[in-house]
Design an enzyme around this catalytic site. Structure first.
Site: not given
Length: 364
Positions: A104, A335, A115, A91, A118, A111
């Site tokens: 951005c 994100c 977390c 993205e 997120c 990832c």
């Protein structure tokens, strides 16, 4: 087929030298790509046709295939979901403000940091992006803005992924973007955000750049940060803050600390006061970010009165503290959110560990 954006100017010149081309050809091609916005080799009309054809056979200029595009109701935020040639998806977001136009960009597909609040962390890591795939996102936004009479002014590495978990490719992308004969953006107009990869912060400090550093902190005690930012179990707060202080001492740059405000979890006066103790005497700025809700996290954004109370405690200690303007909530601008929605509203990999309700909420 290789991606042209993966090559430095010297690497491109070496390829062309092997083909028997004069050295100035590399700069011509770079000018077309980075300054004139060319998306095909056929558009590079001052190159011999035979060279254009050979470049088209060997290199790609189109690694990003748009899958979805969203525009916020206020028109200030635009988000793209791109498919890469191997099926990975990333993205990229354009955030427009009165005085700047910011891209951005993502550095990984997914990832591994985990977390829980997120959306990208909820899906797990598919792979690292190459330097060229990172640069291609910037160029896409820059071309879109140019077509609409605007110019890209800032870049933030705050999209999908942890930049310092892909350090070599991120550093190469930065060198391409700041190269005076490449994209040529000023270093102080770029910000790289990390969740706290201590070796990456130390390595970043050695680069000699004036690129901004942001740290996604989100908690000021190890007990809470272990849960909100699991990498804290590897690099706890004391180690992280020591690395940040070394960075500031070496670069003389101010560090921004990002804090996603989660109601009843990390928005308490106790957390604010603990944050102040970590930042005393440090050249720092705190950016409070109302939580972007995600499907995989039961937490809620802090109400304005709790955000304001937190901000007052930090500012009373002489530490600059601002509340980020919420942008793109209606286009899933956090994100990873658009990718999750496009793939049936489910994460690629379910998050590990207990869900939010297992967290002890303070000050309810």
């Amino acid at each position: 087929m290789r991606l042209l954006y993966d090559l430095t100017l010297d690497e491109l010149a070496a390829v062309l030298a092997e083909w028997g081309e004069p050295p100035y050809r590399a700069r011509q091609i770079w000018g077309w790509v980075y300054r004139r916005g060319a998306t095909t080799f056929a558009a590079m009309t001052d190159l011999p046709k035979a060279l254009r054809d050979r470049l088209a056979e060997m290199f790609s200029l189109s690694p990003l295939q748009p899958v979805a595009e969203r525009v916020s109701r206020d028109g200030w935020t635009r988000k793209w979901l791109f498919a890469l040639p191997d099926g990975a998806a990333v993205e990229t977001v354009l955030m427009e403000f009165t005085d700047r136009r910011t891209a951005c960009v993502s550095t990984q597909a997914g990832c591994a940091m985990g977390c829980p609040f997120c959306a990208t962390g909820q899906m797990g890591l598919l792979r690292n992006l190459t330097a060229g795939e990172i640069v291609a996102q910037v160029l896409h936004v820059a071309r879109w803005l140019e077509a609409h009479g605007e110019r890209l002014t800032h870049i933030v590495f705050m999209g999908m992924g942890e930049p310092f978990a892909n350090y070599a490719q991120v550093a190469k992308a930065l060198r391409l973007l700041i190269h005076p004969e490449g994209f040529g953006i000023g270093q102080r107009r770029i910000t790289v955000s990390t969740v706290g990869i201590v070796p990456g912060i130390r390595r970043f400090a050695q680069e000699g750049w004036q690129i901004n550093l942001a740290v996604s902190l989100h908690a000021a005690t190890d007990a809470l940060r272990d849960r909100l930012v699991p990498i804290n179990r590897v690099y706890p707060l004391d180690a992280l803050m020591e690395a940040v202080r070394e960075y500031v001492a070496r670069t003389r740059r101010r560090v921004t600390f990002e804090w996603a405000m989660i109601r009843g979890v990390n928005d308490t006066p106790e957390q604010a006061r603990a944050l102040v103790e970590h930042l005393r005497g440090l050249r720092a700025h705190v950016n409070l970010i109302p939580l972007n809700p995600t499907l995989g996290f039961a937490g809620e954004p802090s109400p304005p009165e709790r955000v304001e109370a937190f901000r007052r405690i930090v500012e009373a200690a002489g530490i600059p503290c601002t509340v980020r303007v919420r942008r793109g909530i209606d286009v899933a601008a956090g994100c990873g959110q658009l990718r999750v929605e496009a793939q049936g509203r489910r994460p690629l990999i379910q998050p590990a560990g207990p869900p939010l309700p297992a967290l002890r909420r303070e000050g309810r």
